[in-house]
Every structure is written in structure tokens, then in C-alpha cells.
Design an enzyme around this catalytic site. Structure first.
Site, PDB file in Angstrom:
ATOM      1  N   MET A 126       1.893   3.491   8.721  1.00  0.00           N
ATOM      2  CA  MET A 126       1.546   3.219   9.720  1.00  0.00           C
ATOM      3  C   MET A 126       1.931   4.508  10.965  1.00  0.00           C
ATOM      4  O   MET A 126       1.617   3.666  12.324  1.00  0.00           O
ATOM      5  CB  MET A 126       2.848   2.072  10.044  1.00  0.00           C
ATOM      6  CG  MET A 126       2.662   0.953   8.778  1.00  0.00           C
ATOM      7  SD  MET A 126       3.963   0.401   9.454  1.00  0.00           S
ATOM      8  CE  MET A 126       5.178   1.311   8.650  1.00  0.00           C
ATOM      9  N   ASP A 135      -1.367 -10.295   1.851  1.00  0.00           N
ATOM     10  CA  ASP A 135      -1.768  -9.951   2.999  1.00  0.00           C
ATOM     11  C   ASP A 135      -2.536  -9.009   3.054  1.00  0.00           C
ATOM     12  O   ASP A 135      -3.347  -9.087   2.114  1.00  0.00           O
ATOM     13  CB  ASP A 135      -0.512  -8.926   3.326  1.00  0.00           C
ATOM     14  CG  ASP A 135      -0.064  -7.313   2.627  1.00  0.00           C
ATOM     15  OD1 ASP A 135      -0.729  -6.987   2.115  1.00  0.00           O
ATOM     16  OD2 ASP A 135       1.285  -7.163   3.377  1.00  0.00           O
ATOM     17  N   LYS A 180      -0.144  -8.901   8.687  1.00  0.00           N
ATOM     18  CA  LYS A 180       0.859  -8.683   9.641  1.00  0.00           C
ATOM     19  C   LYS A 180      -0.017  -7.950  10.602  1.00  0.00           C
ATOM     20  O   LYS A 180      -0.312  -7.642  12.449  1.00  0.00           O
ATOM     21  CB  LYS A 180       2.278  -7.957   9.363  1.00  0.00           C
ATOM     22  CG  LYS A 180       3.191  -9.181   9.483  1.00  0.00           C
ATOM     23  CD  LYS A 180       4.660  -8.474   9.441  1.00  0.00           C
ATOM     24  CE  LYS A 180       4.845  -7.362   8.738  1.00  0.00           C
ATOM     25  NZ  LYS A 180       4.688  -7.725   6.557  1.00  0.00           N
TER      26      LYS A 180
HETATM   27  N1  SAH Z   1       5.390  -1.775   1.485  1.00  0.00           N
HETATM   28  C1  SAH Z   1       3.831  -1.319   1.727  1.00  0.00           C
HETATM   29  C2  SAH Z   1       3.605  -0.206   3.247  1.00  0.00           C
HETATM   30  C3  SAH Z   1       3.526  -1.049   4.592  1.00  0.00           C
HETATM   31  S1  SAH Z   1       3.303  -0.390   6.259  1.00  0.00           S
HETATM   32  C4  SAH Z   1       3.946   0.369   0.637  1.00  0.00           C
HETATM   33  O1  SAH Z   1       5.455   0.455  -0.246  1.00  0.00           O
HETATM   34  O2  SAH Z   1       2.805   0.507   0.928  1.00  0.00           O
HETATM   35  C5  SAH Z   1       1.497  -0.818   6.021  1.00  0.00           C
HETATM   36  C6  SAH Z   1       1.092   1.005   5.750  1.00  0.00           C
HETATM   37  O3  SAH Z   1       0.964   1.467   4.330  1.00  0.00           O
HETATM   38  C7  SAH Z   1      -0.221   1.036   6.521  1.00  0.00           C
HETATM   39  O4  SAH Z   1       0.161   1.065   7.717  1.00  0.00           O
HETATM   40  C8  SAH Z   1      -0.502   2.508   5.065  1.00  0.00           C
HETATM   41  O5  SAH Z   1       0.322   3.479   6.540  1.00  0.00           O
HETATM   42  C9  SAH Z   1       0.212   2.165   4.013  1.00  0.00           C
HETATM   43  N2  SAH Z   1      -1.057   1.761   3.619  1.00  0.00           N
HETATM   44  C10 SAH Z   1      -1.201   0.972   2.479  1.00  0.00           C
HETATM   45  N3  SAH Z   1      -1.949   0.616   1.468  1.00  0.00           N
HETATM   46  C11 SAH Z   1      -2.867   2.025   1.922  1.00  0.00           C
HETATM   47  C12 SAH Z   1      -3.833   2.443   1.626  1.00  0.00           C
HETATM   48  N4  SAH Z   1      -4.933   1.851   0.790  1.00  0.00           N
HETATM   49  N5  SAH Z   1      -4.745   3.585   2.053  1.00  0.00           N
HETATM   50  C13 SAH Z   1      -3.533   3.948   2.814  1.00  0.00           C
HETATM   51  N6  SAH Z   1      -2.606   3.427   3.398  1.00  0.00           N
HETATM   52  C14 SAH Z   1      -1.980   2.382   3.072  1.00  0.00           C
END
Ligand code: SAH
Length: 485
Positions: A171, A36, A58
Site C-alpha cells: 500500500m 475483495d 476496501k
Molecule cells: N493481505 C494482503 C495485503 C492486503 S493490503 C496480502 O497478504 O498480500 C493491500 C496491498 O497488498 C496493496 O496495496 C498492495 O501493496 C499489495 N498487493 C496485494 N496484491 C497485490 C498484487 N497482485 N500486486 C501488487 N501488490 C499487491
């Protein structure tokens, strides 16, 4: 047909090195990688040469269609017999919909493994210098999605506003106003500290700090964009003291133009020294089949590059054939690679040039004896000249080919957009660069060009570009020494 196995893998938040060892091993062996948009693209470089790479992101959409497509693709590839690495940002089970993918796999009787990853909900704050818990400040932390409304129902903010721990929203960019307003409405102090961290743990990390009262205004001024994490609570104030990631010297972005396989080591060395590496392969190395039957006739074998050593030893069956042959290595790197094959070279010239190699072997041979120079198809190796000069019988053995790659100009321009320094480790990469760019140097702007040595520098100048750095020791590491000095 035997079914492939599925691996649902969390890749961490964005810094390539936060990938787990287990994830790395599986990705390196996978036949197919479905990824992704949140993962570090460096991860894809771990893939096998013929692995199928499928991007299925997504974005921030609310599931449904695209998630079905992901599930189906995952199932389909496993049914084709492929071992599939499904690589996601953060952790697969933290708003990662890993569970839904597993349901689809189970339904189709496909075996799977789950490899947890470092979730962004704790690691992105950590990269901003904000601990999610801290003695005396926060005894718990609570992670929410700021996105999905279950059946149109929003979180119960009346309850959330009463929580004493740190609040983390993933998010949450689109609904930041709803989150902030509801928290205030249900009694959270408007002075509560808030940080919004965009693109955490990447070179583009940006942190906006404020309070519930003013964060919406700040977010608008800064034009905050996803992916971002919103973290709310007193721990945010620790950032002033704990901030570390952005304190590092603004890292230089360095372009590596070597063959894909060789680029990995150089990139790692750039990271170790605090730089950021970007890769764009401009050449490809192809080892050739070599006939080793009459090696015995040579008094000496000269290796003109590490690649030459590797290609040579890929072909040799019985190392004893080299027993009485003197060995020369062009430079430290070549010597090191020889030593990996348990050969200690008899000599190595002070200057890393094939001419010097040919000159120095004179001390180890007598007139009219045979000398083999192992080299590439395009290496500057003038055996006629050496034969005359030194009265010996030099022969050239082409052990590998260097294929210049033509990169799409648009792709190249996009790639070098943010680069500070472009490195060239051979004349052929310079030429491939020139040809891909159609000679349009103005695109280079104030980017600096770094060259491994005099030969490469000559090519750079001949094609009309300027050399900003030239290595003193003609190796990739020698070049990095100069750049980082
Ligand atoms: N499974 C992922 C989350 C997926 S939902 C986890 O455990 O991190 C996607 C959200 O994750 C984004 O909208 C943001 O809020 C957050 N996110 C993921 N990577 C990020 C990053 N490098 N910097 C800031 N927010 C991040």
C-alpha cells in the site's frame, strides 16, 4: 436456527492457481462468498450455482466504515445459517484485517476457521524475479504498510533506514515519496535498488526498477497505480537474471463461450498450454428427465455428444438394460465420457458428425431394427433422412436442452475488449454471440474466431463473420491444438 460457520480465507496474490487446495474446497461448498478486489475473479467460478456472492472491497481506504460493514455482513450471513467464505487477497493476517473480522465473529459466538494464503509481500516480488532473501545479499526482510498512520504517527524511519535486510512496502504508492525521502534522509544510500511491482502475478504485471534516487521520477513517468508492492534492497538487482514471469511468450487471451460448468475444463487446458482464458457463458445446458422403460427395444444407441452421455446416465437406474445394445460414440470426447461410465463403445466414426454415426450403425444392425440417437434439442439430426437412406427405424431422444443466453451488450463488449481469440464450440454459441452483439461486428476488430468444426464454421460464416481457425479433430482440445500450433 443453526448458525453458519465463517471461513477467513487468503486467496494469494492474483494468479488463480496460487489458491490453496483447502481454500478451493471451502469456496466450492460455501453458501455465501464475500470477496475483495485483490482476488482473481476466476475464484468465483468455483462457487456453487446458488451461492450468494457479495463484493465488499476496501480499495485503499483507511478502514473504519467499510470494514464495519464487512464485519457486519459476515456476522449477519452466518446468523442466517449460511457457511460463509470470506475471501481476501494474499494472506488474511498480513494487512488483511482478518483479526478484526475474527473479533466480530467471536463477539457473536460464531465458529470460524482461518485459511492462510500466499501473501503478496513475498509472492509478488517472486513473480518479478526478486527473492526477498538471498545468500550474501539479504539475511532478513521486513514488511511495512506504506499507508496506515497509527494515530497520525508515521513509521520510525530512523530505525528502518538502519535495517540491513530487504524492505517491502505494501500500500505504498500514495506515500512513495515519503518512504523514499525518509530512507535517504536517515542514511540509506541513494543508490539502493528499488522495484515497484504493479498488479503482480496477473497478466497485467508491470515492474519499474530504479534506485532510491530516481524511482519517484520513474514512478511518475510510468503513472504507477495500486495495487503495487515496493521492494527496496540489493536483491532487486537479481531480477536481471531471475526474471521469468514476463519472459513467457506474451500469452494469448482466449474467450471460452461454453456452458459455465464445461468452461472450467477448457480454461484449465488453456492455462496449461500457456494461454489466458476468459469466460463468458453464451449457453446453458439443462438435462431433461428421460423415460428409460423401453430401452430394450433398441438394437443400438448412438451418442452425439458428451453432454448427451451425461444426461442419459443421469437418468438410467440399472445399467444392465444396455447389456445387448450396440453403442456408437460421435467422437473421442464422447467415447471418453462413456468409458467413465464403464461402457466401451462399439464404434466411433472417423468424422465427428451425427450423419456418420447414423451411417456406421448400419454395420451393427439389420433392416427395420430400432436405433436410438441421444442428442440435444437443437442438434442437426435428420432421422427421416436416415430412415430412408438406411432402411432402419431411427428415433431421436432429446436428453438435454441447450439454452442460448442473451448477454448484455455492454458487458459483452467489455469482456472481449482485450481478447485475442474467441472460441465457439457450437452453432448455438455463435448465434447467442450474434444476438447479444446485435450484429455489431466492427467491435471484433482484429480478434480471431476459432471454430470447433465445419457445422459451427458454417454458422459463423452465415452470420457474416470470418473463421480464423477450425479444429481438425472436432473437440475443444482439437481446437486448442490448432490455436496453439
Ligand atoms: N493481505 C494482503 C495485503 C492486503 S493490503 C496480502 O497478504 O498480500 C493491500 C496491498 O497488498 C496493496 O496495496 C498492495 O501493496 C499489495 N498487493 C496485494 N496484491 C497485490 C498484487 N497482485 N500486486 C501488487 N501488490 C499487491
Amino acid at each position: 436456527m443453526k448458525r453458519g460457520r465463517a471461513y477467513i480465507i487468503g486467496a494469494g496474490p492474483g494468479d488463480f492457481e496460487l489458491l490453496t487446495l483447502k481454500a478451493k474446497r471451502i469456496i466450492e461448498n460455501a453458501d455465501c462468498i464475500i470477496y475483495d478486489r485483490l482476488i482473481s475473479k476466476d475464484i468465483l467460478k468455483l462457487a456453487k450455482k446458488d451461492a450468494e456472492l457479495i463484493y465488499l472491497g476496501k480499495g485503499n481506504t483507511e478502514g473504519g466504515l467499510i470494514q464495519d460493514e464487512i464485519n457486519q455482513t459476515l456476522v449477519k450471513k452466518c446468523l442466517e445459517g449460511k457457511n460463509v467464505a470470506r475471501v481476501k487477497g494474499g494472506d488474511p493476517f498480513v494487512f488483511g484485517r482478518g483479526g478484526e473480522e475474527i473479533e466480530a465473529l467471536v463477539e457473536n459466538e460464531i465458529e470460524f476457521e482461518l485459511i492462510p494464503g500466499i501473501t503478496s509481500s513475498i509472492s509478488v516480488p517472486a513473480y518479478a524475479g526478486i527473492p526477498v532473501t538471498h545468500r550474501g545479499l539479504a539475511r532478513s526482510f521486513h514488511v511495512f504498510t506504506g499507508h496506515t498512520m497509527e494515530n497520525g504517527k508515521w513509521h520510525n524511519f530512523e530505525n528502518i533506514a538502519k535495517l540491513e535486510g530487504t524492505l517491502v512496502f505494501l500500500m505504498g504508492v500514495k506515500n512513495l515519496d515519503l518512504i523514499v525521502n525518509d530512507l535517504i534522509k536517515y542514511g540509506k544510500s541513494p543508490k539502493t535498488a528499488v522495484a515497484v511491482i504493479e498488479k503482480g502475478a496477473t497478466e497485467n504485471q508491470r515492474v519499474t526498477v530504479g534506485t532510491l534516487e530516481n524511482i519517484l521520477k520513474l514512478a511518475e513517468e510510468n503513472k504507477i497505480n495500486p495495487p503495487a508492492i515496493t521492494i527496496i534492497g540489493d536483491v532487486v538487482n537479481l531480477r536481471e537474471t531471475f526474471k521469468w514471469f514476463e519472459n513467457k511468450n506474451p500469452a494469448k487471451k482466449i474467450l471460452v463461450t461454453r456452458d459455465k460448468k464445461q468452461a472450467i475444463e477448457m480454461s484449465q487446458n488453456i492455462s496449461k498450454r500457456g494461454g489466458i482464458s476468459l469466460e463468458l457463458a453464451l449457453i446453458e445446458i439443462e438435462n431433461l428427465k428421460i423415460n428409460m422403460e423401453d430401452l430394450v427395444k433398441y438394437k443400438a444407441i448412438l451418442f452425439n455428444s458428451p453432454n448427451g452421455v451425461k444426461a442419459f446416465f443421469e437418468n438410467i437406474k440399472d445399467i444392465r438394460k444396455l447389456a445387448n445394445i450396440k453403442i456408437g460414440a460421435v467422437g473421442v470426447k464422447t467415447k471418453e465420457v462413456l468409458e467413465r461410465y464403464k461402457i466401451v463403445p462399439d464404434f466411433m466414426p472417423n468424422e465427428y458428425l451425427v450423419d456418420k454415426l447414423a451411417e456406421e450403425v448400419v454395420n451393427f444392425t439389420s433392416e427395420n431394427e430400432n436405433i436410438l440417437i441421444v442428442t440435444s434439442d437443437i442438434s442437426p439430426c435428420d432421422i427421416e433422412k436416415y430412415n430412408k437412406l438406411y432402411n432402419r427405424n431411427y428415433e431421436k431422444l432429446v436428453a438435454y436442452k441447450t439454452k442460448k443466453l442473451k448477454v448484455d451488450k455492454k458487458e459483452l463488449v467489455e469482456k472481449i475488449k482485450d481478447v485475442d481469440i474467441i472460441t465457439f464450440l457450437s452453432s448455438s454459441t455463435v448465434e447467442a454471440f450474434y444476438e447479444s452483439l446485435d450484429g455489431d461486428f466492427f467491435i471484433l476488430g482484429d480478434k480471431k474466431i476459432a471454430s470447433i468444426g465445419p457445422m459451427t464454421s458454417e454458422t459463423i460464416r452465415r452470420l457474416g463473420m470470418k473463421v480464423a481457425y477450425e479444429a481438425e479433430t472436432y473437440t475443444a482440445d482439437g481446437l486448442l491444438d490448432i490455436i496453439f500450433r
